[in-house]
Design a protein around this motif. Structure first.
Motif, PDB file in Angstrom:
ATOM      1  N   VAL A   1       0.843  -1.202   0.000  1.00 30.43           N
ATOM      2  CA  VAL A   1       0.000   0.000   0.000  1.00 30.43           C
ATOM      3  C   VAL A   1       0.883   1.259   0.000  1.00 30.43           C
ATOM      4  CG1 VAL A   1      -1.815   1.256   1.203  1.00 30.43           C
ATOM      5  CG2 VAL A   1      -1.770  -1.247   1.297  1.00 30.43           C
TER       6      VAL A   1
ATOM      7  N   HIS B   1     -13.040   9.586   2.056  1.00 30.94           N
ATOM      8  CA  HIS B   1     -12.692   8.889   0.810  1.00 30.94           C
ATOM      9  C   HIS B   1     -13.856   8.006   0.353  1.00 30.94           C
ATOM     10  CE1 HIS B   1      -8.446  10.088   0.390  1.00 30.94           C
ATOM     11  NE2 HIS B   1      -8.532  10.244   1.699  1.00 30.94           N
TER      12      HIS B   1
ATOM     13  N   SER C   1      -0.693   4.235  -1.236  1.00 27.48           N
ATOM     14  CA  SER C   1      -1.702   5.282  -1.011  1.00 27.48           C
ATOM     15  C   SER C   1      -3.054   4.598  -0.828  1.00 27.48           C
ATOM     16  CB  SER C   1      -1.754   6.252  -2.191  1.00 27.48           C
ATOM     17  OG  SER C   1      -2.382   5.636  -3.304  1.00 27.48           O
ATOM     18  N   LEU C   2      -4.063   5.371  -0.463  1.00 27.83           N
ATOM     19  CA  LEU C   2      -5.408   4.822  -0.275  1.00 27.83           C
ATOM     20  C   LEU C   2      -5.974   4.233  -1.571  1.00 27.83           C
ATOM     21  CD1 LEU C   2      -6.988   7.472   2.114  1.00 27.83           C
ATOM     22  CD2 LEU C   2      -6.450   5.090   2.654  1.00 27.83           C
ATOM     23  N   ASN C   3      -5.467   4.696  -2.712  1.00 27.32           N
ATOM     24  CA  ASN C   3      -5.937   4.163  -3.999  1.00 27.32           C
ATOM     25  C   ASN C   3      -5.676   2.668  -4.116  1.00 27.32           C
ATOM     26  OD1 ASN C   3      -6.934   6.573  -4.959  1.00 27.32           O
ATOM     27  ND2 ASN C   3      -5.025   7.165  -5.963  1.00 27.32           N
ATOM     28  N   ASP C   4      -4.635   2.198  -3.428  1.00 24.47           N
ATOM     29  CA  ASP C   4      -4.296   0.773  -3.482  1.00 24.47           C
ATOM     30  C   ASP C   4      -5.288  -0.078  -2.694  1.00 24.47           C
ATOM     31  OD1 ASP C   4      -1.954   1.228  -5.013  1.00 24.47           O
ATOM     32  OD2 ASP C   4      -0.854   1.782  -3.194  1.00 24.47           O
TER      33      ASP C   4
ATOM     34  N   ILE D   1      -8.778   0.570  -2.732  1.00 18.95           N
ATOM     35  CA  ILE D   1     -10.133   0.872  -3.206  1.00 18.95           C
ATOM     36  C   ILE D   1     -11.021  -0.370  -3.290  1.00 18.95           C
ATOM     37  CG2 ILE D   1     -11.432   1.549  -5.280  1.00 18.95           C
ATOM     38  CD1 ILE D   1      -9.568   3.881  -5.619  1.00 18.95           C
ATOM     39  N   LYS D   2     -10.468  -1.472  -3.744  1.00 22.00           N
ATOM     40  CA  LYS D   2     -11.272  -2.689  -3.948  1.00 22.00           C
ATOM     41  C   LYS D   2     -11.267  -3.604  -2.716  1.00 22.00           C
ATOM     42  CE  LYS D   2     -12.187  -1.833  -8.328  1.00 22.00           C
ATOM     43  NZ  LYS D   2     -13.570  -1.547  -8.778  1.00 22.00           N
TER      44      LYS D   2
ATOM     45  N   GLU E   1     -14.648   7.145  -2.492  1.00 23.40           N
ATOM     46  CA  GLU E   1     -14.363   6.259  -3.624  1.00 23.40           C
ATOM     47  C   GLU E   1     -14.016   4.835  -3.174  1.00 23.40           C
ATOM     48  OE1 GLU E   1     -10.333   7.797  -2.336  1.00 23.40           O
ATOM     49  OE2 GLU E   1     -12.376   8.558  -2.485  1.00 23.40           O
ATOM     50  N   MET E   2     -13.707   4.677  -1.890  1.00 29.64           N
ATOM     51  CA  MET E   2     -13.384   3.352  -1.372  1.00 29.64           C
ATOM     52  C   MET E   2     -14.670   2.555  -1.187  1.00 29.64           C
ATOM     53  SD  MET E   2     -10.257   4.316   1.201  1.00 29.64           S
ATOM     54  CE  MET E   2      -9.821   2.594   1.496  1.00 29.64           C
ATOM     55  N   GLU E   3     -14.739   1.405  -1.837  1.00 26.49           N
ATOM     56  CA  GLU E   3     -15.998   0.667  -1.945  1.00 26.49           C
ATOM     57  C   GLU E   3     -16.393  -0.093  -0.686  1.00 26.49           C
ATOM     58  OE1 GLU E   3     -15.735  -1.774  -5.409  1.00 26.49           O
ATOM     59  OE2 GLU E   3     -15.211  -0.093  -6.738  1.00 26.49           O
TER      60      GLU E   3
END
Length: 214
Positions: free
Chosen positions: A103, A126, A105-108, A110-111, A128-130
């Protein structure tokens, strides 16, 4: 009696924190508040409450202020008054049981199924985090990951290190990675806005090592 008169009559000014009372960050916050208040001849007390309750107390003017909080906290408490000079900064880590989940960033994440402590506005923002799931405490957050009920937990680095040090988990059964650090602030209730300049000037006079750094 108005708030200013209460201060002049040296009543105890009650502040709240949503941090765990056992965390080093809470101890640092308490020491910093004591220092700020002593410099200004004030009597202050910092008490830990669950995030939701501390937010309501601030909004209802039941507390003088809430600390430490990120800038995103303003979205949760639009009427609160942020003291502009930061109290310091908090470092956050991500705990995973999968050592192959790197990890940066938080983008890593998301799923992935990610736990965080309820009331942490910097994480909750955030959208966008599912699969972002709030829990009651950082201990619960770590427990959910170590028992493999989810993929990751985001929490303050200092408490993460302490939890893992005290756990019975083998060091090779989890991975703790640095995620980000952010400045934290003191927020005042609208009723105590007159204290803003007092605290801001005092914070500007402090050395970096006197501030929160976790």
């Amino acid at each position: 009696m108005n708030a200013r008169d209460q201060v002049l009559q040296r009543e105890v000014l009650r502040f709240t924190s949503s941090l765990s009372e056992s965390s080093e960050a809470f101890a640092d916050s308490k020491n910093l508040l004591d220092k700020l208040c002593q410099r200004n001849g004030l009597i202050c007390k910092l008490t830990a409450y669950p995030p939701g309750r501390s937010l309501r107390m601030l909004q209802d003017n039941e507390s003088v202020g809430e600390m430490p909080r990120f800038e995103e906290f303003q979205q949760m408490a639009p009427a609160a008054i942020r003291v502009p000079t930061p109290l310091g900064q908090l470092s956050f880590s991500v705990l995973t049981h999968d050592k192959n989940l790197i990890v940066k960033s938080l983008n890593d994440l998301i799923k992935h199924k990610v736990f965080y402590v309820r009331g942490n506005a910097a994480i909750a923002a955030h959208k966008e985090m599912e699969h972002l799931i709030p829990v009651a405490s950082e201990h619960d957050c770590a427990y959910m990951v170590l028992r493999k009920h989810g993929d990751a937990c985001i929490m303050t680095k200092s408490l993460a290190l302490k939890i893992m040090e005290n756990s019975q988990q083998a060091a090779d059964s989890y991975l703790l990675q640095d995620l980000f650090f952010k400045p934290v602030y003191l927020y005042l209730s609208p009723r105590h806005k007159f204290l803003l300049e007092l605290f801001d000037q005092s914070l500007k006079q402090l050395r970096p090592e006197e501030k929160i750094a976790q």
